[in-house]
Design an enzyme around this catalytic site. Structure first.
Site, PDB file in Angstrom:
ATOM      1  N   CYS A   5      42.133  55.007  32.354  1.00 26.66           N
ATOM      2  CA  CYS A   5      43.140  56.059  32.426  1.00 26.66           C
ATOM      3  C   CYS A   5      42.604  57.351  31.805  1.00 26.66           C
ATOM      4  CB  CYS A   5      44.428  55.628  31.721  1.00 26.66           C
ATOM      5  SG  CYS A   5      44.220  55.393  29.938  1.00 26.66           S
ATOM      6  N   CYS A  37      41.711  57.218  28.139  1.00 22.44           N
ATOM      7  CA  CYS A  37      40.381  56.663  27.875  1.00 22.44           C
ATOM      8  C   CYS A  37      39.320  57.757  27.978  1.00 22.44           C
ATOM      9  CB  CYS A  37      40.066  55.541  28.868  1.00 22.44           C
ATOM     10  SG  CYS A  37      41.147  54.108  28.752  1.00 22.44           S
ATOM     11  N   ASP A  74      38.636  36.275  50.265  1.00 26.23           N
ATOM     12  CA  ASP A  74      38.669  35.720  48.919  1.00 26.23           C
ATOM     13  C   ASP A  74      40.137  35.553  48.534  1.00 26.23           C
ATOM     14  OD1 ASP A  74      37.785  35.056  46.224  1.00 26.23           O
ATOM     15  OD2 ASP A  74      38.492  37.057  45.684  1.00 26.23           O
TER      16      ASP A  74
END
Length: 717
Positions: free
Chosen positions: A38, A41, A439
């Site tokens: 973010c 950060c 996956d």
């Protein structure tokens, strides 16, 4: 001292060349920051580094999860330690294996395109004056000025075609750039000859317009083919560059390249394992998501294998190396990815296949036209005129634009629907797929958020945010992702208890987020306890990703057979496959097994689209005929994939296939337009009824027709 020139092209070309070649200053140190997520950060990381003595500047790239640090005195280890103290995992990255995001080739093409367009417009002004009646000395002067502008512009702007043509001719082969180069040089050379001999006509505007439109096609082709950066390079960036080697009871910091099989290595908390080895400590807790794609931490006991790239989430432990360097699991996965990428790069695009037939045919036709007019008419100037007109009128502008124009329009159309197309041949390959393998964890399923959100009050959610943001544990990250956006509580003395959880002091006492047993509760899995209050279980189940059922049903309707290959347990995979109606499913398989399954399907004649998100999917994504990754995927998976889904839903996957098929269809239509145009225009040129200028105009009309047809991709729904 700057020298000015009266010739716009003479002045613009060297200036543009110098600007295109100018290198951008690079940072001295690049660190990977896998846990940033973010704007907060970004601010914390940059402030932490900029306050260090010796750091001149620090810039964070959130999308690449990197920080570039300009420093002349500090080592990688000092910067990593500073960021670790600030609560962020950091790893040195080798700048030699990284793509800094610049596109020098694209910049050079744009500069040449701009110069060609500028010169073309100026020369056309003089051509209009000549067409309007300028004669004698005025006409000759305008011809000379046109030559002064055109010749340097043609030599500068035509370099991409000249270089490619020369490379082909040196090895005695032909490509599409050989007739292009001949047409440009002959048009310019013949025009210059006419000017020197006082001729009535020159075709500099034809040479420049030809160059301009060809550069448009070349730039579109470049943009559609350019990928982000190699997934193999991302895997290499995960490697640790130094290690704590145990020698006679003490630790020594040594380069990883100096480690040998049998060496004992100490792995501190929060550090990646540099070697494959055997655990010789009592126990260890690691994050093995780069191999398995699963968020759950792995607890190992003495004697269990540990692999390079795992992150130590618990107390420091010791590993005895069993494989180092190129023999580690991380390197083997990287090698598989690189091999698959190189194989994919050998895929021959439609335009390349057409060029193999087109180039020799154009040369033969122009040669026959020249010989025919020279022998039958006896006029070498007229014969050369006809040959140049044939070269220009058959010049593969429309052919060169056929695929790039459609691809560029399709890429824009898909971007508007939430797909980022990274590979120039991805859409062609997607149009050919007959199977779609998915996956499970992180792709078909996502962590459930409603349960955690509903179990906690806003104040408790704020405490969880504060604790989870300070932890590198996968469960902490999953809990944090399960919460709605909001402010974090103010806690002090936040510490992570290896293998247990994270705790800190708040207004209501000690707050703990971690394993239920550590909290003194009678439940397994993560939980929260604040002060003396009872622990609250935070169940993290998996929900089906939005649009997953619609995507599989839509693909099945279009004739694609769906399948699931997952590293998760069969007890989880089988019920999901049954719910989605997918009969083809496998559970508990490794990254190597996924790659091998894709390769086996390819060997069996299938063309498979792989959809995955984990590092364990990277090799399979690269090996697939075409590949897709969600935006939540790890960096290496996103970069191994041809296409990244920018939103959270899979519902538009069928639209992706429809657009891909329409792209191939419209590209073939564009080839048909180019062929029809040549069927009409070539006889006119062979009959001597088209001057090089008229040939250039006809060529431009065909190019515009191709571009208009390409825009029909917008109608695909």
């Amino acid at each position: 001292m700057t020298t000015l020139s009266a010739c716009p092209a003479c002045a613009a070309a060297p200036l543009a060349e110098s600007m295109a070649q100018r290198e951008i200053a690079k940072a001295d140190v690049i660190l990977s920051l896998p846990t940033i997520h973010c704007a907060a950060c970004i601010g914390t990381v940059e402030r932490s580094l900029r306050t260090m003595p010796g750091v001149e500047d620090a810039r964070v790239n959130l999308s690449l999860k990197r920080v570039s640090v300009r420093t002349r005195t500090l080592t990688d280890a000092a910067l990593v330690a500073r960021l670790r103290d600030a609560g962020y995992e950091a790893h040195p990255m080798d700048s030699a294996v990284l793509d800094n995001g610049n596109d020098p080739e694209g910049q050079r093409l744009l500069v040449k395109l701009a110069v060609a367009g500028f010169a073309m417009m100026n020369v056309m002004l003089f051509s209009v004056a000549i067409w309007s009646g300028a004669a004698d000395s005025t006409r000759d002067l305008f011809h000379l000025i046109s030559a002064a502008i055109s010749l340097p512009a043609v030599l500068f702007c035509g370099q991409p075609f000249f270089a490619s043509a020369w490379s082909a001719l040196r090895v005695r082969r032909l490509n599409m750039d050989v007739p292009i180069s001949l047409a440009i040089l002959l048009a310019a050379g013949m025009s210059f000859y006419e000017v020197l001999n006082g001729g009535l006509h020159s075709y500099f505007d034809a040479a420049l317009s030809l160059t301009f439109f060809l550069l448009v096609g070349r730039y579109l082709d470049h943009r559609s083919r350019r990928t982000a950066r190699s997934a193999a390079r991302d895997l290499a960036a995960l490697e640790v560059h130094s290690a704590q080697k145990l020698v006679q009871g003490s630790t020594q910091t040594v380069p990883v390249s100096d480690l040998r099989v049998g060496d004992v290595v100490m792995i501190p908390t929060g550090v990646r394992v540099p070697v494959d080895g055997t655990l010789i400590s009592l126990e260890a807790t690691t994050d093995r998501a780069f191999l398995t794609g699963e968020t759950a931490a792995i607890r190992s006991i003495m004697g269990n294998p540990v692999q390079a790239g795992e992150i130590n989430l618990g107390a420091p432990f010791k590993v005895q190396a069993t494989a180092v360097g190129a023999d580690t699991t991380l390197r083997r996965v990287a090698a598989m990815v690189e091999m698959a990428e190189n194989s994919r790069n050998s895929y021959t695009a439609l335009a390349d296949r057409a060029a193999a037939i087109y180039a020799p045919a154009v040369h033969l036709l122009a040669l026959l036209a020249f010989l025919g007019w020279a022998v039958l008419g006896g006029d070498l100037r007229q014969a050369l005129n006809v040959a140049v007109a044939v070269l220009i009128i058959t010049c593969p502008c429309a052919l060169g634009l056929a695929v790039p124009a459609v691809s560029t329009a399709a890429i824009a159309r898909l971007y508007a629907k939430g797909f980022l197309v990274k590979s120039g041949t991805a859409l062609e390959r997607l149009a050919e797929v007959d199977m779609a393998m998915f996956d499970k964890t992180g792709t078909l399923t996502v962590p459930a958020s409603k349960a955690v959100r509903d179990l906690l009050t806003p104040a408790q959610q704020a405490v969880v945010r504060a604790l989870a943001q300070s932890s590198t544990h996968p469960v902490s990250r999953a809990v944090l992702a399960a919460l709605p956006a909001g402010e974090a509580a103010t806690l002090s003395n936040i510490v992570e208890v290896p293998g247990r959880g994270v705790q800190g002091l708040g207004l209501d006492g000690l707050a703990q987020l971690g394993d239920g047993g550590w909290l003194g509760a009678d439940f397994d899995g993560p939980g929260l306890r604040i002060g003396c209050a009872p622990a609250i279980a935070l169940p993290l189940s998996e929900n089906l990703r939005g649009g997953a059922q619609a995507a599989i049903d839509g693909l099945r309707t279009m004739g694609l057979r769906p399948g699931i290959i997952s590293g998760d347990r069969a007890a989880v995979v089988t019920p999901l496959a049954d719910a989605l109606g997918v009969a083809d499913h496998q559970a508990g398989i490794t990254a190597t097994a996924k790659h091998d399954r894709l390769q086996a399907l390819a060997d069996g004649g299938h063309r498979v689209m792989m959809v995955g998100d984990g590092l364990n999917d990277a090799a399979a994504l690269a090996a697939a005929h075409a590949s897709v990754a969600p935006s939540s995927a790890l960096d290496a998976a996103r970069n191994a994939a041809d296409i990244v889904i920018l939103n959270d839903s899979l519902a538009d996957l069928p639209l992706l296939i429809r657009v891909a098929r329409a792209t191939t269809r419209l590209s073939k239509q564009n080839f048909a337009i180019a062929v029809l145009y040549n069927c009409i225009a070539v006889p006119v040129a062979l009959a001597g009824l088209a001057t090089p200028l008229l040939a250039a105009i006809a060529m431009s009309v065909s190019s515009l027709t191709v571009l208009a047809n390409a825009m029909r991709i917008r109608r695909v729904r």
